[in-house]
Scaffold this motif. Sequence first.
Motif, PDB file in Angstrom:
ATOM      1  N   ARG A 126       0.833  -1.208   0.000  1.00  0.00           N
ATOM      2  CA  ARG A 126       0.000   0.000   0.000  1.00  0.00           C
ATOM      3  C   ARG A 126       0.868   1.258   0.000  1.00  0.00           C
ATOM      4  NH1 ARG A 126      -3.648  -0.806   5.065  1.00  0.00           N
ATOM      5  NH2 ARG A 126      -4.117   1.385   4.636  1.00  0.00           N
ATOM      6  N   GLY A 172     -14.664   4.546  -9.351  1.00  0.00           N
ATOM      7  CA  GLY A 172     -13.378   4.581  -8.668  1.00  0.00           C
ATOM      8  C   GLY A 172     -12.342   3.801  -9.450  1.00  0.00           C
ATOM      9  N   LYS A 175      -8.688  -1.643  -3.996  1.00  0.00           N
ATOM     10  CA  LYS A 175      -9.425  -0.418  -4.296  1.00  0.00           C
ATOM     11  C   LYS A 175      -8.573   0.774  -3.871  1.00  0.00           C
ATOM     12  CE  LYS A 175     -13.129  -1.114  -1.875  1.00  0.00           C
ATOM     13  NZ  LYS A 175     -14.491  -0.914  -1.313  1.00  0.00           N
ATOM     14  N   SER A 179      -9.378   3.413  -2.226  1.00  0.00           N
ATOM     15  CA  SER A 179      -9.606   3.777  -0.835  1.00  0.00           C
ATOM     16  C   SER A 179      -8.945   2.802   0.130  1.00  0.00           C
ATOM     17  CB  SER A 179     -11.109   3.842  -0.543  1.00  0.00           C
ATOM     18  OG  SER A 179     -11.741   2.602  -0.861  1.00  0.00           O
ATOM     19  N   GLU A 180      -8.682   1.557  -0.331  1.00  0.00           N
ATOM     20  CA  GLU A 180      -7.973   0.586   0.503  1.00  0.00           C
ATOM     21  C   GLU A 180      -6.487   0.908   0.560  1.00  0.00           C
ATOM     22  OE1 GLU A 180     -10.630  -3.479  -0.095  1.00  0.00           O
ATOM     23  OE2 GLU A 180      -9.024  -3.036  -1.516  1.00  0.00           O
ATOM     24  N   ASN A 194      -5.189   4.161   0.172  1.00  0.00           N
ATOM     25  CA  ASN A 194      -5.092   5.381   0.967  1.00  0.00           C
ATOM     26  C   ASN A 194      -6.346   6.216   0.706  1.00  0.00           C
ATOM     27  OD1 ASN A 194      -4.189   8.334   1.507  1.00  0.00           O
ATOM     28  ND2 ASN A 194      -2.506   7.120   2.351  1.00  0.00           N
ATOM     29  N   ARG A 195      -6.774   6.951   1.698  1.00  0.00           N
ATOM     30  CA  ARG A 195      -7.969   7.786   1.522  1.00  0.00           C
ATOM     31  C   ARG A 195      -7.782   8.803   0.401  1.00  0.00           C
ATOM     32  NH1 ARG A 195      -9.685   9.288   7.771  1.00  0.00           N
ATOM     33  NH2 ARG A 195     -10.201   7.165   8.443  1.00  0.00           N
ATOM     34  N   SER A 219      -9.124   7.802  -3.390  1.00  0.00           N
ATOM     35  CA  SER A 219     -10.508   7.496  -3.779  1.00  0.00           C
ATOM     36  C   SER A 219     -10.752   8.051  -5.172  1.00  0.00           C
ATOM     37  CB  SER A 219     -11.484   8.131  -2.784  1.00  0.00           C
ATOM     38  OG  SER A 219     -11.390   9.542  -2.844  1.00  0.00           O
ATOM     39  N   LYS A 268     -11.108  11.920  -5.329  1.00  0.00           N
ATOM     40  CA  LYS A 268      -9.889  12.680  -5.052  1.00  0.00           C
ATOM     41  C   LYS A 268      -8.890  12.594  -6.206  1.00  0.00           C
ATOM     42  CE  LYS A 268     -10.340  12.792  -0.066  1.00  0.00           C
ATOM     43  NZ  LYS A 268      -9.764  12.475   1.260  1.00  0.00           N
TER      44      LYS A 268
END
Length: 288
Positions: free
Chosen positions: A164, A208, A219, A221-222, A224-225, A228, A231
Amino acid sequence: MIGKGKAIAHTQASMAYGWNQEKDAEIVYRELLVGDDPREITKEFEMIQEQNVNCEKNTLSFVLSPAIEDGQKLNNKELGKITEAFIKEMKLQEHQAIAFVHKDKEHKHVHLYVNRIDFEGKAYNDQFVGKRSQQAAERVAQEMNLTTARERQEEKLLNLRITRNQIMEKHQQVMRERPRDLNTYMKGMQKQGVEVKPYINKSKELQGFRFVYKGQNLKGSEVNRAMSGSKIVKGIYQAPSRSKHINPIQAVKIASQIVQLNPAIVKTLANKVVSKVISASKDRGIEY
């Protein structure tokens, strides 16, 4: 090592799968049985099971999966000892049992079948047998210096965290280059070794992105925020250098196709635009 277990009714079919020669199956453990094929073993099971006609799921099916690196080192004799230790942990020593190793894949594992009915006609209590199988396998792994399920999970989580962070770093590097559109962004990530897969929902709208890297498929969002869908789109199309976009965009081009944005993304972008307009107006002395 991971252990799974359940009570089953289809004894012969399951045992035939365990004894499948296409999977390089070999017997690693046998107890109180003499048969030479699934049909004969099933008949031996049934002779005992006839003493308890009320028990329908009268065979216990287990799978013992050592960690890949452990499995590569274990021979059939050692796998037999592991199986025997597992049976003792489950308190099934006085039951008919047979186990096969499957070696057709990188992940070597053992299929174990145990007669749920003992020689006195009593059925083994299968309540929470799945959970008890996990716990028994954990204890056997500790006793035999094998990798436990908990250790495997911790290692998996550590590798996921590293992956990640690496994806996030590559995303930030590409965004610093100010890609002019999503296609440029996706090509930039591809150069970094990360495949970006747009997620199009059932309404044919961009919702997304998923990121494929080092065997992981996550994903945004998985990861990092900040990754998304809204964003990423905002970062590309509403960057300071692109202030000409006064109104929120409704669609984007991916490859050669125009894709509508999911309403949630459009709403997020609209809120950002309104905030910018209010902020700019206040700077000019206009109050709302």
